[in-house]
Design an enzyme around this catalytic site. Sequence first.
Site, PDB file in Angstrom:
ATOM      1  CD  GLU A  85     128.986  38.027  37.923  1.00 12.32           C
ATOM      2  OE1 GLU A  85     128.673  37.130  38.723  1.00 12.32           O
ATOM      3  OE2 GLU A  85     129.297  39.180  38.290  1.00 12.32           O
ATOM      4  CB  SER A 328      71.825  60.959  12.989  1.00 16.35           C
ATOM      5  OG  SER A 328      70.634  61.259  13.688  1.00 16.35           O
TER       6      SER A 328
END
Length: 669
Positions: A85, A328
């Site tokens: 590139e 509970s």
Amino acid sequence: MRDFRLLARNCTLGLLLTSLLPAGLLVADRFNPPDLYRAEQAALLVQARDHTLLDGHTSRDGFWRLPVESQNVDPTYITLLLTTEDHRFESHPGVDPQALARATWQLAQRGHIVSGGSTLAMQTSRLLTPHRHTWGGKLRDILRALQLEWRFGRRGVLNLYLTLAPEGTNIEGIRAASLLYFGHEPSHLTSTEAAFLVTLPRRPAALRPDRHPNILLNAAQSTLQRATSLRPVAWPTPDTRGVPHDAPELAGHFISAGRNGVVVTTLDARLQRNARQVLASHPAPLRGTFAALIVDHERQIIAWVGGSEHKAPGNAIDAVLAPRSPGSTLKPFVYGMAFEKGWMTPHTRVRDSRLAIGGYAPRDFDHAFRGETTVSEALQLSLNVPAIQALERVGPSRFMDRLSICGVRLRLPKNPDGTQSAPSLAIVLGGTGISLHDLTMLYAALDHNGYVAPLHHEPTGPKATASETVLLSSRANADIRTILRGTAPPAGVASWEDVAFKTGTSYGNRDGWAMASTPQATVGVWAGRPDGTASPGLTGRDTAGPVLADLLSLVSLPHKSAPTASAQPHRAVAVLSPALRVLQHGQAPQIIFPRNHSEIESRSSDGTMLPIGLEGSGGHPPYHWYINGTPLNVPPGAQPSWTPDAPGFAHVTLTDVQNAHATIDIRIR
């Protein structure tokens, strides 16, 4: 002489331009800086402890994008990228004049683009602010490339490109692409994986691996052939299934906290997925859902399921963190604190009967009373009245303070005027709020010798040590663990080994809980509606209990024996001191029914008077009843009642064997 003056003028002009160019660039950079918004928007990827991808969320602009620096990318990729590139990347100032001249000459000769002249800096400029390929756009890319190189340097430009390179669909950047396609970080890439990632940004739509895998393969092979020093290996098959959603609630927790990037958690990938399947397979309460938390022996959260398995209204709320009434489930810790203070033992006998404390008269879940029983049986059966008596001795405020020191904050209900109510005895029956996360943290203490420590959903590192806080003394904790291991398991489970089990159901069947602590793991399950409304038929044992049993069957962690309690179990009741054999009631007897100054309709339709039931509590039975000073004849074992002679006022007195008494005045109509 004229030539000399011309040369001097040109040199002066050149020096002036050379000195003004940096100043011009500085001014341009100041008033027209590069737009880094896209580079700063990162996605979130949530990984399990083994780096398996569990969940994630795109960036604000909708991309799977993760920042990365070149030193964290495999050199194979960097070499291939620069070779194909921008092979003069290390020498040009952001724009390659030779490449531009070559591309322009080829365009003029052939009438179409043969090769691009864009450098990585120019490509990065277009990635930061995408635009169409026009001559004006190319000129802007050239100027911006010079600016990027001048501002960030070559490494900075490369890092921006690695973060923004389009890799198909809405995936951007090398790190996101490597994690989503190959399942690992880009710090180690094969030559063929590198070729895939270098090639894709050239034509990200035409080379999408989910639509055009063969075209991408051919293009990647061509890219690799251009770099003669790189040898191909087996071509990978990119995973194009996308990001799973196996931990949406935990991902939502990270998003709310502003987290992004890659977050490695303590979750076990297999267990997390299986736990979600278990919750989805059980029929949820009507318009309700389940939530579950599993914690290993190191107090690391290995499964976090917040309730999105069922399409219940409001299920966007993470039920693991939402405060709900615990029913509970706080009773074991109330009893444990009473044990360590010496007010009772597991063998102490208590009376489960109608009791009024400060005007509060609790009943058991089935609206029945068991009479005299032991503390162990009262906890295993989750009886309310004995638990109220235990909390009365511990003190609601002291109980809340103890939990607060351990990092657990109970949320009390609001008064009608909006102020927070004071701690009351109703806490032990669910009259408060607590999250599944904090409740699981408390139950994990049962197999850690009574010590509480924070739960972790991210690795803390080998040198990190969690601060532990004493919840219960070693002896009291051992007693509670032993009692809960004797609790009957849910229906369908024959027996449990080393499982301390407790369930709870909140008032109005709004919340169902099942909690289990074992030497391997602690598991908590909540069931209910996310909006907090009642679910008819919901109970902790029958609704949440079977889910917990299935989750426990999934836990296959290495066995680690629980810490041995330093104290011996409590002695048998026969050798206890008299004060600990039977729980003494410190209050005088009370008349539960009728209530003082009440009016009672006692006349039938034909005018005859009907009997009125009498109910007392507290003190020291047996009781004696007096109506207007006259003893009431109550046969042994019979429920006391009185039939008035006529309408009018009556004075009722109750006395116990110690001549303590209570009186009320009522009106008969």
